[in-house]
Motif scaffolding. Structure first.
Motif, PDB file in Angstrom:
ATOM      1  N   GLN A 198      10.024  52.659  16.625  1.00  0.00           N
ATOM      2  CA  GLN A 198       9.169  52.950  17.786  1.00  0.00           C
ATOM      3  C   GLN A 198       8.192  54.084  17.482  1.00  0.00           C
ATOM      4  OE1 GLN A 198      12.451  53.239  20.618  1.00  0.00           O
ATOM      5  NE2 GLN A 198      11.504  51.580  21.790  1.00  0.00           N
ATOM      6  N   LYS A 199       8.691  55.080  16.745  1.00  0.00           N
ATOM      7  CA  LYS A 199       7.815  56.192  16.364  1.00  0.00           C
ATOM      8  C   LYS A 199       6.657  55.713  15.506  1.00  0.00           C
ATOM      9  CE  LYS A 199      10.567  60.196  16.537  1.00  0.00           C
ATOM     10  NZ  LYS A 199      11.737  60.670  15.851  1.00  0.00           N
ATOM     11  N   ALA A 200       6.947  54.680  14.708  1.00  0.00           N
ATOM     12  CA  ALA A 200       5.893  54.134  13.846  1.00  0.00           C
ATOM     13  C   ALA A 200       5.012  53.142  14.617  1.00  0.00           C
ATOM     14  CB  ALA A 200       6.530  53.467  12.634  1.00  0.00           C
ATOM     15  N   GLY A 201       5.254  53.029  15.939  1.00  0.00           N
ATOM     16  CA  GLY A 201       4.427  52.154  16.770  1.00  0.00           C
ATOM     17  C   GLY A 201       4.810  50.684  16.691  1.00  0.00           C
ATOM     18  N   VAL A 202       6.015  50.409  16.184  1.00  0.00           N
ATOM     19  CA  VAL A 202       6.446  49.010  16.062  1.00  0.00           C
ATOM     20  C   VAL A 202       7.169  48.585  17.332  1.00  0.00           C
ATOM     21  CG1 VAL A 202       7.840  47.397  14.716  1.00  0.00           C
ATOM     22  CG2 VAL A 202       6.771  49.358  13.588  1.00  0.00           C
ATOM     23  N   ARG A 203       6.695  47.485  17.953  1.00  0.00           N
ATOM     24  CA  ARG A 203       7.400  46.946  19.116  1.00  0.00           C
ATOM     25  C   ARG A 203       8.022  45.622  18.719  1.00  0.00           C
ATOM     26  NH1 ARG A 203       4.732  46.403  24.621  1.00  0.00           N
ATOM     27  NH2 ARG A 203       6.875  45.796  24.976  1.00  0.00           N
ATOM     28  N   PRO A 204       9.354  45.612  18.457  1.00  0.00           N
ATOM     29  CA  PRO A 204       9.990  44.377  17.978  1.00  0.00           C
ATOM     30  C   PRO A 204       9.741  43.215  18.943  1.00  0.00           C
ATOM     31  CG  PRO A 204      11.506  46.221  17.819  1.00  0.00           C
ATOM     32  CD  PRO A 204      10.314  46.717  18.571  1.00  0.00           C
ATOM     33  N   TRP A 205       9.332  42.098  18.369  1.00  0.00           N
ATOM     34  CA  TRP A 205       9.009  40.914  19.164  1.00  0.00           C
ATOM     35  C   TRP A 205      10.156  39.909  19.124  1.00  0.00           C
ATOM     36  CZ3 TRP A 205       5.917  39.014  22.688  1.00  0.00           C
ATOM     37  CH2 TRP A 205       5.681  37.637  22.759  1.00  0.00           C
ATOM     38  N   PHE A 206      10.848  39.909  17.985  1.00  0.00           N
ATOM     39  CA  PHE A 206      11.954  38.979  17.769  1.00  0.00           C
ATOM     40  C   PHE A 206      13.018  39.710  16.964  1.00  0.00           C
ATOM     41  CE2 PHE A 206      14.091  36.179  14.771  1.00  0.00           C
ATOM     42  CZ  PHE A 206      14.546  35.138  15.572  1.00  0.00           C
ATOM     43  N   VAL A 207      14.267  39.640  17.420  1.00  0.00           N
ATOM     44  CA  VAL A 207      15.356  40.338  16.724  1.00  0.00           C
ATOM     45  C   VAL A 207      16.505  39.373  16.472  1.00  0.00           C
ATOM     46  CG1 VAL A 207      17.040  42.216  16.889  1.00  0.00           C
ATOM     47  CG2 VAL A 207      14.763  42.550  17.827  1.00  0.00           C
ATOM     48  N   LEU A 208      16.989  39.364  15.239  1.00  0.00           N
ATOM     49  CA  LEU A 208      18.130  38.498  14.920  1.00  0.00           C
ATOM     50  C   LEU A 208      19.235  39.336  14.287  1.00  0.00           C
ATOM     51  CD1 LEU A 208      19.086  35.504  14.852  1.00  0.00           C
ATOM     52  CD2 LEU A 208      18.331  35.455  12.481  1.00  0.00           C
ATOM     53  N   ASP A 209      20.436  39.198  14.840  1.00  0.00           N
ATOM     54  CA  ASP A 209      21.593  39.923  14.310  1.00  0.00           C
ATOM     55  C   ASP A 209      22.739  38.931  14.121  1.00  0.00           C
ATOM     56  OD1 ASP A 209      23.181  41.989  13.434  1.00  0.00           O
ATOM     57  OD2 ASP A 209      23.292  43.059  15.343  1.00  0.00           O
ATOM     58  N   GLU A 210      23.851  39.403  13.585  1.00  0.00           N
ATOM     59  CA  GLU A 210      25.024  38.537  13.441  1.00  0.00           C
ATOM     60  C   GLU A 210      25.476  38.049  14.816  1.00  0.00           C
ATOM     61  OE1 GLU A 210      28.715  40.516  12.543  1.00  0.00           O
ATOM     62  OE2 GLU A 210      27.959  42.403  13.299  1.00  0.00           O
ATOM     63  N   GLY A 211      26.260  36.974  14.834  1.00  0.00           N
ATOM     64  CA  GLY A 211      26.731  36.469  16.132  1.00  0.00           C
ATOM     65  C   GLY A 211      27.376  35.111  15.994  1.00  0.00           C
ATOM     66  N   GLY A 212      26.858  34.145  16.756  1.00  0.00           N
ATOM     67  CA  GLY A 212      27.454  32.800  16.760  1.00  0.00           C
ATOM     68  C   GLY A 212      27.158  32.050  15.481  1.00  0.00           C
ATOM     69  N   GLY A 213      27.589  30.788  15.455  1.00  0.00           N
ATOM     70  CA  GLY A 213      27.362  29.961  14.276  1.00  0.00           C
ATOM     71  C   GLY A 213      27.376  28.496  14.667  1.00  0.00           C
ATOM     72  N   ILE A 214      27.513  27.645  13.672  1.00  0.00           N
ATOM     73  CA  ILE A 214      27.577  26.209  13.937  1.00  0.00           C
ATOM     74  C   ILE A 214      29.049  25.847  14.145  1.00  0.00           C
ATOM     75  CG2 ILE A 214      26.983  23.912  13.072  1.00  0.00           C
ATOM     76  CD1 ILE A 214      24.534  25.719  13.233  1.00  0.00           C
TER      77      ILE A 214
END
Ligand code: ZN
Length: 478
Positions: A198-214
């Motif tokens: 945020q300090k670098a002026g980045v506004r995340p548009w899409f975030v992917l983290d670990e979680g579900g699966g197939i």
């Protein structure tokens, strides 16, 4: 006469429910498209993952027992294993355990964040077929602590970028790789990484983290390949029940000791499960998958409204995974009384780990627990770990892009949002981004899911290849 009327009414009611279930049919499916996953060299990602697993980046709540040298060794190993990423992307180290790589795209307008954590939970040597930090590649698997949770997503995302950079590919938008080294202990790194962005002026548009699966069994009674993508996650708090009493000799006890009081509160809590709450993601899942269910489950999913009291009662009594998707839960995990067997406790305590549904919060959970314990001389306090996350969007282009990348690799799987029941670092991003998803890009069975935090954690080399292919497909669309 009255009995006849009641019987006829009951039969009409059952008939109506059955009629609704019979009309509950799957939406016509589009013709299954062929897989579009790029060919990858699975062994390359496996060998690098093995190198990363060999570093015992174990994190501890109190920090004691941690070896900071291992964490910096991991950061340097990562940099060395992916030379194209190291050359093309700017690296920022945040605190002692945060790593950011920025892969510049054509635009910085809609940046994506690929998240992962590289710390792991402790792994005592007992019961492991291959030692937990051997990183052995045997029988088609990479073995070791962290192989699933979640150095695999880290290695696969990095390998995907390595491959694409090698091919001269430039992403449409900037892609950030953000890795924390204290997720398992809810450390400060993920929020520090976010504030650095945020300090670098980045506004995340899409975030992917670990979680579900197939998975092939997404709901009870349903056998249908499905990509479970976490669109929200439960909150977490410790509910602490305490009672106080006069100390004394155990040979002259009152009717209930302080520990007995707490035990009565536990009993009440366990006999009164939280009320049922259908989250929007559960309703979407039931609506889409219910028609594939076998009987009598199809009857249930077709009539979630009318059968609500029965579903509430049955799942509440039974507990377990399905029930946890439908309500806040509180699992009593710790208790404490007197220090000696013949001394009445002056203070007794029991602690319940509460997982809170979106739509509720830690305050309402504490209030309910206090209400239930009323009249027992037991006080309830809450130690809040995280509030439930907002629900990310599943109705726009970003969601469809993610689903598209999933189906490039698993065309047979129906992508659906679901409620992720554990906590991830991604929760910090939910405040600033409406596209936060939790998906581990891995086809796994219930038994394989159970390997997380357990002995013999391992991931198949084949699965790693598909994971990398998924990241490649996704990065080319973002
Ligand atoms: Zn994890």
């Amino acid at each position: 006469m009255l009995w006849w009327i009641l019987l006829i009414l009951a039969l009409v009611y059952i008939g109506l429910l059955a009629y609704r279930a019979l009309r509950f049919r799957p939406a016509p499916e589009e013709a299954r498209r062929p897989p579009r996953a790029p060919a990858v060299t699975e062994m390359a990602v496996a060998v690098k993952l093995s190198e990363l697993v060999k570093l015992p980046t174990v994190s501890f709540m109190d920090g004691k027992g941690e070896d900071p040298a291992v964490f910096s060794a991991f950061q340097e190993k990562l940099h060395a294993l992916y030379p194209a990423v190291a050359e093309r992307c700017e690296r920022m180290l945040i605190g002692e355990k945060g790593i950011i790589y920025r892969w510049p795209g054509r635009s910085g307008e809609k940046p994506s964040v690929m998240m992962s954590h590289y710390d792991v939970v402790p792994a005592p040597d007992e019961n492991w077929v291959h030692p937990p930090f051997s990183g052995a590649i045997l029988d088609g698997y990479v073995w070791g602590r962290g192989s699933i949770d979640t150095k695999c997503t880290l290695a696969a995302a990095m390998e995907a970028a390595e491959q694409l950079i090698g091919e001269g590919f430039v992403p449409e938008n900037d892609i950030y790789f953000c890795f924390s080294g204290d997720e398992e202990v809810a450390g400060p790194t993920a929020p520090a990484i976010l504030s650095a962005l945020q300090k670098a002026g980045v506004r995340p548009w899409f975030v992917l983290d670990e979680g579900g699966g197939i998975v092939s069994d997404p709901l009870p009674g349903v056998s249908r390949a499905c990509a479970q993508i976490g669109a929200c996650e439960k909150g977490q708090a410790e509910l602490i029940f305490t009672a106080e009493a006069l100390p004394g000799h155990a040979s002259r006890p009152p009717r209930h000791t302080a520990l007995g009081q707490v035990a009565r509160a536990i009993r009440r809590m366990e006999s009164r499960p939280w009320p049922l709450r259908y989250s929007p993601v559960f309703l979407q899942m039931a609506q889409t998958l219910g028609p594939y269910a076998k009987w009598p489950w199809r009857l249930v999913y077709a009539n979630l409204g009318p059968l609500r009291p029965f579903i509430s009662l049955a799942t509440g009594l039974r507990g377990g995974e399905f029930s946890s998707q439908l309500r806040t839960t509180a699992a009593f995990t710790m208790a404490e009384g007197s220090a000696a067997t013949n001394v009445l406790p002056q203070r007794a305590m029991a602690s319940a780990n509460a997982r809170i549904m979106p739509g509720e919060n830690s305050k309402s959970a504490r209030r309910r627990a206090q209400r239930i314990a009323r009249g027992l001389g037991v006080k309830v306090e809450a130690q809040v770990f995280s509030e439930p996350s907002p629900i990310s969007r599943t109705d726009d282009e970003v969601w469809r892009t993610l689903c598209d990348a999933v189906q490039d690799v698993w065309p047979e799987a129906l992508p659906l949002p679901f409620l992720y029941m554990a906590c991830t670092d991604s929760r910090h991003y939910s405040r600033v981004c409406e596209h936060v998803y939790r998906f581990s890009a891995l086809a796994w069975t219930k038994e394989e899911r159970a390997l997380m935090h357990s002995y013999n954690e391992r991931i198949s080399v084949k699965a790693l290849g598909r994971m990398q292919a998924f990241y490649q497909c996704l990065m080319m669309k973002l």
